[in-house]
Design an enzyme around this catalytic site. Structure first.
Site, short mmCIF file in Angstrom:
data_model
loop_
_atom_site.label_atom_id
_atom_site.label_comp_id
_atom_site.label_asym_id
_atom_site.label_seq_id
_atom_site.Cartn_x
_atom_site.Cartn_y
_atom_site.Cartn_z
N SER A 1 47.18 40.74 29.91
CA SER A 1 46.59 39.42 29.72
C SER A 1 45.97 39.29 28.34
CB SER A 1 45.50 39.19 30.77
OG SER A 1 46.05 39.32 32.06
C1 LIG Z 1 49.01 39.56 34.43
S1 LIG Z 1 49.57 41.06 35.08
C2 LIG Z 1 48.16 42.10 35.18
C3 LIG Z 1 47.42 42.22 33.92
C4 LIG Z 1 46.45 43.35 33.84
N1 LIG Z 1 45.40 43.25 34.83
C5 LIG Z 1 45.83 43.34 32.46
O1 LIG Z 1 44.71 42.88 32.33
O2 LIG Z 1 46.49 43.73 31.50
C6 LIG Z 1 49.85 40.68 36.79
C7 LIG Z 1 50.32 41.83 37.61
O3 LIG Z 1 50.23 41.49 38.98
C8 LIG Z 1 51.23 42.22 39.65
N2 LIG Z 1 51.43 41.66 40.99
C9 LIG Z 1 52.14 40.58 41.37
N3 LIG Z 1 52.08 40.41 42.70
C10 LIG Z 1 51.33 41.42 43.20
C11 LIG Z 1 50.91 41.81 44.50
N4 LIG Z 1 51.26 41.11 45.57
N5 LIG Z 1 50.15 42.92 44.62
C12 LIG Z 1 49.80 43.65 43.54
N6 LIG Z 1 50.16 43.33 42.28
C13 LIG Z 1 50.91 42.22 42.11
C14 LIG Z 1 52.43 42.13 38.73
O4 LIG Z 1 53.35 43.19 38.97
C15 LIG Z 1 51.77 42.22 37.35
O5 LIG Z 1 51.81 43.51 36.84
#
Ligand SMILES: C[S@@+](CC[C@H](N)C(=O)[O-])C[C@H]1O[C@@H](n2cnc3c(N)ncnc32)[C@H](O)[C@@H]1O
Length: 406
Positions: A79
């Site tokens: 992000s």
């Molecule tokens: C925007 S990214 C995370 C960014 C990270 N927290 C950072 O600050 O760099 C969103 C993440 O959510 C994960 N995601 C999507 N659906 C999910 C779920 N049901 N459970 C866990 N993770 C999930 C995706 O694989 C992705 O890696």
């Protein structure tokens, strides 16, 4: 890493934080706390995205793509640091707290780990094993081996390390699953990017004594990748004119040909003398108050050259009426860097929609507060138990979300 590139990275990191501080003043944003500033200056962000250039890693408003689906859509990104800083401050992490981060990457968990200190605990969970694999590697390499990394669908939380003082959701949640509330400690806080009738808001909720969630006043517009797994929800978009004009978050069937014809036809303009301020908060207000609301996305080219004329902002909140008619929010300069908001009406019943829209804008001008109060109850909660001053209730499979402007 060679000494020179470490020095470059250190400099890039300090510059990133300085730029963030400057932008928050220029854009009148909520100030970043001294503690979050301190950890932003410390944790090597670039070490979590070795595929990106230093400039990309230390850009203030750039989400670095990490993973794409086969169709090219981004499913994971680190992000933008502006958003991470804001959400960490919304979460209010204190030394000793237990934190669950939903959606991993590594960097944000490292920041959280710094904020909760050695007496705290950070668990980060992601549905994608490639994402957790790299997060684990980069956390270990940067000295954050104490952060727990779990691969799982976070729809069900991570029960074995609960309760959490804070849960920070970094993926767009259509609904708030019951596990998240259940795994919060008493007095805990959940920060989550939500979709509220098409409006994206990242909201910090405090857990009330009766188990429902109450928003804190500082919620923000943010954009996140959507949740996968059991909580995935596909939002329906209707192509009105190829890729140039589309309608989202529609709750009714729409006569697309009539709408397209209306948008190409003549328009009536309404300027009720309402100042254009806080467009995203005004969007939520409109979404809550309009009976037949949708969000219109119009490409830049079409905005400049017709059919819709100069609409206020893309995406734009609209009010629908019969026969493909629509009232679209508009904006014009009133001098001295100020703007007013108005409405463009299209189609045979456009005037009716515009009159409803103008009433909503006039009421907005008289409101006491621009920030909505957002409260979330479990589905099945009877209307009688919801706040009496509610403007709109959004019913989803797990929750009833109530919007009001106290
Ligand atoms: C925007 S990214 C995370 C960014 C990270 N927290 C950072 O600050 O760099 C969103 C993440 O959510 C994960 N995601 C999507 N659906 C999910 C779920 N049901 N459970 C866990 N993770 C999930 C995706 O694989 C992705 O890696």
């Amino acid at each position: 890493m060679p000494a020179t590139s470490t020095a470059n990275a250190d400099q890039a990191r300090q510059d990133m934080v300085d730029t963030l501080l400057r932008l928050q003043t220029e854009w009148n944003m909520t100030p970043i706390s001294a503690r979050v500033e301190e950890v932003l200056r410390k944790v090597p962000r670039h070490a979590f995205v070795p595929e990106a250039s230093l400039a990309e890693a230390y850009e203030t408003d750039y989400a670095v793509p990490i993973r794409r689906a086969e169709d090219g859509l981004i499913t994971s990104s680190m992000s933008a640091v502006r958003v991470q800083a804001m959400m960490l401050d919304q979460a209010g992490l204190e030394p000793g707290m237990r934190v669950l981060e939903i959606g991993s990457g590594g960097y944000n968990a490292a920041l959280a780990s710094e904020l909760v200190g050695p007496a705290g605990e950070v668990t980060t969970v992601d549905i994608d094993a490639d994402v957790t694999g790299r997060a684990r590697r980069y956390l270990d390499a940067t000295g954050y081996g104490n952060v727990r990394v779990v691969t799982r669908d976070a729809e069900f939380g991570v029960a074995e390390f609960a309760p959490y003082d804070r849960i920070i959701v970094t993926v767009r949640a259509w609904d708030l699953p019951p596990a998240w509330t259940a795994q919060l400690a008493g007095g805990g806080r959940l920060v989550a990017p939500m979709r509220l009738r098409g409006v994206s808001r990242t909201v910090a909720f405090d857990l009330a004594d009766d188990g429902h969630l109450v928003s804190r006043p500082d919620h923000h517009l943010t954009v996140f990748v959507p949740m996968q797994g059991a909580g995935a929800h596909e939002e329906r978009g209707i192509a009105v004119q190829g890729e140039d004009i589309a309608l989202y978050d529609v709750e009714e069937s729409v006569d697309v040909a009539a709408l397209r014809a209306a948008l190409h036809g003549p328009r009536a303009e309404f300027w009720p003398g309402v100042e254009f301020v806080y467009p995203d908060r005004m969007h939520l207000w409109t979404a809550a108050h309009a009976d037949r609301h949708a969000t219109l996305h119009i490409s830049g080219d079409v905005v400049e050259h017709g059919p819709a004329g100069r609409v206020a902002q893309r995406p734009t909140p609209v009010v629908l009426a019969d026969g493909g008619s629509v009232a679209v929010r508009a904006k014009r300069a009133t001098g001295g860097g100020r703007f007013e908001t108005g409405v463009f009406a299209y189609g045979p019943h456009g005037r009716e929609a515009a009159e409803h829209y103008v009433d909503i804008l006039r009421a907005w001008a008289k409101r006491k507060d621009t920030m909505a109060r957002i409260e979330v109850w479990p589905s099945g909660t009877p209307d009688a138990d919801l706040p009496e001053d509610r403007v709109r209730v959004l019913d989803k499979p797990h929750t009833r979300t109530v919007l009001s402007w106290p």
